[in-house]
Design a protein around this motif. Sequence first.
Motif, PDB file in Angstrom:
ATOM      1  N   MET A   1     -35.561 -47.177-101.767  1.00 39.58           N
ATOM      2  CA  MET A   1     -36.332 -46.363-102.727  1.00 39.58           C
ATOM      3  C   MET A   1     -36.542 -46.913-104.185  1.00 39.58           C
ATOM      4  SD  MET A   1     -36.042 -42.336-103.355  1.00 39.58           S
ATOM      5  CE  MET A   1     -36.232 -41.860-101.723  1.00 39.58           C
ATOM      6  N   SER A   2     -37.963 -47.030-104.478  1.00 46.94           N
ATOM      7  CA  SER A   2     -38.240 -47.268-105.775  1.00 46.94           C
ATOM      8  C   SER A   2     -38.439 -46.383-106.902  1.00 46.94           C
ATOM      9  CB  SER A   2     -39.216 -48.393-105.822  1.00 46.94           C
ATOM     10  OG  SER A   2     -38.858 -49.495-104.976  1.00 46.94           O
ATOM     11  N   THR A   3     -38.226 -46.550-108.181  1.00 48.14           N
ATOM     12  CA  THR A   3     -38.486 -45.566-109.122  1.00 48.14           C
ATOM     13  C   THR A   3     -39.305 -46.158-110.168  1.00 48.14           C
ATOM     14  OG1 THR A   3     -36.230 -44.668-108.671  1.00 48.14           O
ATOM     15  CG2 THR A   3     -37.129 -44.372-110.967  1.00 48.14           C
ATOM     16  N   PHE A   4     -40.095 -45.384-110.868  1.00 47.13           N
ATOM     17  CA  PHE A   4     -40.827 -45.351-112.048  1.00 47.13           C
ATOM     18  C   PHE A   4     -40.083 -44.863-113.254  1.00 47.13           C
ATOM     19  CE2 PHE A   4     -45.282 -45.762-109.887  1.00 47.13           C
ATOM     20  CZ  PHE A   4     -45.275 -47.304-109.925  1.00 47.13           C
ATOM     21  N   ILE A   5     -39.943 -45.566-114.214  1.00 42.78           N
ATOM     22  CA  ILE A   5     -39.449 -45.311-115.680  1.00 42.78           C
ATOM     23  C   ILE A   5     -40.745 -45.215-116.561  1.00 42.78           C
ATOM     24  CG2 ILE A   5     -37.731 -45.611-117.416  1.00 42.78           C
ATOM     25  CD1 ILE A   5     -36.791 -44.849-114.779  1.00 42.78           C
ATOM     26  N   ILE A   6     -41.139 -44.116-117.197  1.00 41.88           N
ATOM     27  CA  ILE A   6     -42.142 -43.844-118.045  1.00 41.88           C
ATOM     28  C   ILE A   6     -42.190 -43.334-119.256  1.00 41.88           C
ATOM     29  CG2 ILE A   6     -44.762 -42.740-117.971  1.00 41.88           C
ATOM     30  CD1 ILE A   6     -43.365 -42.568-114.714  1.00 41.88           C
ATOM     31  N   GLU A   7     -42.470 -44.108-120.223  1.00 39.79           N
ATOM     32  CA  GLU A   7     -42.170 -43.811-121.614  1.00 39.79           C
ATOM     33  C   GLU A   7     -43.606 -43.102-122.077  1.00 39.79           C
ATOM     34  OE1 GLU A   7     -42.374 -45.732-125.939  1.00 39.79           O
ATOM     35  OE2 GLU A   7     -40.405 -46.383-124.629  1.00 39.79           O
ATOM     36  N   GLY A   8     -43.892 -41.727-122.345  1.00 45.61           N
ATOM     37  CA  GLY A   8     -45.130 -41.060-122.354  1.00 45.61           C
ATOM     38  C   GLY A   8     -45.316 -41.054-123.873  1.00 45.61           C
ATOM     39  N   GLY A   9     -46.711 -40.423-123.860  1.00 43.16           N
ATOM     40  CA  GLY A   9     -46.975 -40.173-125.470  1.00 43.16           C
ATOM     41  C   GLY A   9     -47.758 -41.280-126.032  1.00 43.16           C
ATOM     42  N   HIS A  10     -48.116 -42.282-125.280  1.00 45.83           N
ATOM     43  CA  HIS A  10     -48.852 -43.427-125.900  1.00 45.83           C
ATOM     44  C   HIS A  10     -50.113 -43.258-125.419  1.00 45.83           C
ATOM     45  CE1 HIS A  10     -44.974 -45.498-127.009  1.00 45.83           C
ATOM     46  NE2 HIS A  10     -44.843 -45.292-125.858  1.00 45.83           N
ATOM     47  N   GLN A  11     -51.246 -43.790-126.153  1.00 44.61           N
ATOM     48  CA  GLN A  11     -52.650 -43.611-126.047  1.00 44.61           C
ATOM     49  C   GLN A  11     -52.928 -45.142-125.310  1.00 44.61           C
ATOM     50  OE1 GLN A  11     -54.760 -42.723-129.957  1.00 44.61           O
ATOM     51  NE2 GLN A  11     -55.862 -41.535-128.643  1.00 44.61           N
ATOM     52  N   LEU A  12     -53.822 -44.808-124.378  1.00 44.38           N
ATOM     53  CA  LEU A  12     -54.224 -46.126-123.432  1.00 44.38           C
ATOM     54  C   LEU A  12     -55.506 -46.627-124.133  1.00 44.38           C
ATOM     55  CD1 LEU A  12     -53.218 -44.834-120.022  1.00 44.38           C
ATOM     56  CD2 LEU A  12     -51.756 -45.877-121.938  1.00 44.38           C
ATOM     57  N   LYS A  13     -55.883 -47.769-123.654  1.00 38.50           N
ATOM     58  CA  LYS A  13     -57.294 -48.301-124.218  1.00 38.50           C
ATOM     59  C   LYS A  13     -57.650 -49.398-123.305  1.00 38.50           C
ATOM     60  CE  LYS A  13     -60.142 -49.614-128.267  1.00 38.50           C
ATOM     61  NZ  LYS A  13     -61.042 -48.511-128.269  1.00 38.50           N
ATOM     62  N   GLY A  14     -59.060 -49.641-122.911  1.00 37.53           N
ATOM     63  CA  GLY A  14     -59.542 -50.714-122.220  1.00 37.53           C
ATOM     64  C   GLY A  14     -60.330 -50.223-120.897  1.00 37.53           C
ATOM     65  N   SER A  15     -60.377 -51.026-120.122  1.00 33.72           N
ATOM     66  CA  SER A  15     -61.218 -50.794-119.114  1.00 33.72           C
ATOM     67  C   SER A  15     -60.388 -50.908-117.507  1.00 33.72           C
ATOM     68  CB  SER A  15     -62.353 -51.762-118.753  1.00 33.72           C
ATOM     69  OG  SER A  15     -62.253 -53.094-118.737  1.00 33.72           O
ATOM     70  N   ILE A  16     -60.632 -50.372-116.547  1.00 33.07           N
ATOM     71  CA  ILE A  16     -59.960 -50.449-115.269  1.00 33.07           C
ATOM     72  C   ILE A  16     -60.840 -50.358-114.048  1.00 33.07           C
ATOM     73  CG2 ILE A  16     -59.613 -47.982-115.085  1.00 33.07           C
ATOM     74  CD1 ILE A  16     -56.547 -48.478-114.297  1.00 33.07           C
ATOM     75  N   GLN A  17     -60.550 -51.212-113.217  1.00 36.50           N
ATOM     76  CA  GLN A  17     -61.516 -51.388-111.955  1.00 36.50           C
ATOM     77  C   GLN A  17     -61.016 -50.644-110.808  1.00 36.50           C
ATOM     78  OE1 GLN A  17     -64.254 -53.231-111.495  1.00 36.50           O
ATOM     79  NE2 GLN A  17     -64.582 -52.845-109.429  1.00 36.50           N
ATOM     80  N   PRO A  18     -61.647 -49.669-110.171  1.00 38.61           N
ATOM     81  CA  PRO A  18     -60.911 -48.821-109.065  1.00 38.61           C
ATOM     82  C   PRO A  18     -60.768 -49.978-107.943  1.00 38.61           C
ATOM     83  CG  PRO A  18     -63.387 -48.326-109.710  1.00 38.61           C
ATOM     84  CD  PRO A  18     -62.916 -49.057-110.680  1.00 38.61           C
ATOM     85  N   GLN A  19     -59.820 -49.421-107.267  1.00 38.63           N
ATOM     86  CA  GLN A  19     -59.793 -50.454-105.962  1.00 38.63           C
ATOM     87  C   GLN A  19     -60.692 -49.961-104.761  1.00 38.63           C
ATOM     88  OE1 GLN A  19     -55.826 -48.525-105.061  1.00 38.63           O
ATOM     89  NE2 GLN A  19     -56.404 -47.236-103.715  1.00 38.63           N
ATOM     90  N   GLY A  20     -60.620 -50.552-103.824  1.00 44.10           N
ATOM     91  CA  GLY A  20     -61.367 -50.157-102.537  1.00 44.10           C
ATOM     92  C   GLY A  20     -60.887 -48.794-102.126  1.00 44.10           C
ATOM     93  N   ALA A  21     -61.929 -48.079-101.465  1.00 39.34           N
ATOM     94  CA  ALA A  21     -61.703 -46.630-101.072  1.00 39.34           C
ATOM     95  C   ALA A  21     -60.410 -46.750 -99.750  1.00 39.34           C
ATOM     96  CB  ALA A  21     -62.845 -46.095-100.546  1.00 39.34           C
ATOM     97  N   LYS A  22     -59.365 -46.102 -99.997  1.00 41.48           N
ATOM     98  CA  LYS A  22     -58.465 -46.014 -99.037  1.00 41.48           C
ATOM     99  C   LYS A  22     -58.993 -45.167 -97.761  1.00 41.48           C
ATOM    100  CE  LYS A  22     -54.011 -43.231 -97.852  1.00 41.48           C
ATOM    101  NZ  LYS A  22     -54.681 -42.124 -97.214  1.00 41.48           N
ATOM    102  N   ASN A  23     -59.609 -43.972 -97.858  1.00 39.70           N
ATOM    103  CA  ASN A  23     -60.044 -43.463 -96.701  1.00 39.70           C
ATOM    104  C   ASN A  23     -61.146 -43.939 -95.946  1.00 39.70           C
ATOM    105  OD1 ASN A  23     -57.795 -41.432 -97.268  1.00 39.70           O
ATOM    106  ND2 ASN A  23     -59.391 -39.960 -98.572  1.00 39.70           N
TER     107      ASN A  23
END
Length: 436
Positions: free
Chosen positions: A1-23
């Motif tokens: 089992m894997s885990t994410f550690i997330i440091e919150g409270g930061h603004q993000l910036k830039g562009s992101i490309q959506p993946q192909g549609a799962k469904n």
Amino acid sequence: MSTFIIEGGHQLKGSIQPQGAKNEALQILCAVLLTPEIVTIHNIPDIVDVNKLISLLEKLGVKTKKIGSGSYTFQADEVNMKYLESAEFKEDGKGLRGSIMIVGPLLARFGKGYIPKPGGDKIGRRRVDTHFEGFINLGAKFRYNREDHFYGVEADRLKGAYMLLDEASVTGTANIVMAAVLAEGTTTIYNAACEPYLQQLCKMLNRMGAKISGVGSNMLVIDGVDALGGTEHRMLPDMIEIGSWIGLAAMTKSELTIKNVSWDDLGQIPNVFRKLGITVERDGDDIYIPAHKDGYEIQSYIDGSILTVADAPWPGFTPDLLSIVLVIATQARGAVLVHQKMFESRLFFVDKLIDMGAKIILCDPHRATVIGHDFKSSLKATTMTSPDIRAGISLLIAALSAKGTSTIHNIEQIDRGYERIDERLRAIGAKITRLS
């Protein structure tokens, strides 16, 4: 089992490309079983559920070849039907909800199709009656082994029929369509699902030689053909991921551009987010979300009553984004009622958000009222476990907006639907680490 550690409270910036549609992928990949010729598919998302289905097809004898990033060729000219009766198949098939859509193509082309009771998200009951009632209408004989939860349908040759579906099931419609394209005579499917991914399947089948009319409506008419040929197909971007990034931008007050979204296939999605007060701007085929430095305010109805966001069959709002709506509302100005009609366990993840400080009243298994903080009180970091794909991404968005460092366990649920999500989020400034 894997885990994410997330440091919150930061603004993000830039562009992101959506993946192909799962469904869409789960439907399109099953359709390769309808022909012995080569089918080339592009923009396939590299996610757990899709990779499981490709593996299942390979065990069925489908020849698969990766020809580029997200691009594969498939050839089902030597299908191993004996695999369907093996113990291995009973184990492989039940681990993936989308595996049920191999039944229609196999029944149409080989006269029989089997499947163990499919698994997937633990979000409530997900009936398969629509699928099998459709096959029975086409002349198939149905059997069910209650001891090992194994379904089977068999027919020498399917016969076209008129049918009124009991619900506009997307996977049910897809399965019946794939069976009917090789049936003898004409099949009419009324109350058919008409969402973009189902339209994509029908267009692909027509390029393969099928005769389907009414695509995009709730009545499909299918004139059966003797055989289908190969084709090339490119999948749409994933509308659920696009909605997730809109929610992420709003919750983190970030300026984001979502690239190549196939805007005309998004339906009600931009309008629903605008009703929540989020600025969603169209820039060609991109979505631009400005930084919401002053927050966002939920609209009321014309008479001043509280806004309700509810799911409905396409072209209504997709149920897969209600979890995102719920999280966004926790920091809005105003209140909203979220009504999840389809699955009775999908809203149970709100207890995690309540632990983070959200003001949510779970009215019953299907409805939750959210009173927004207007960013005057941040969500608090916590440790949580992802129960399903859509709740998982919602908790991740909450963690990225929260004050402090959060831990999310069971992130395999998120990986089932989102491709390399930690890498892609780090590229726009998120502080997220994956621990195995």
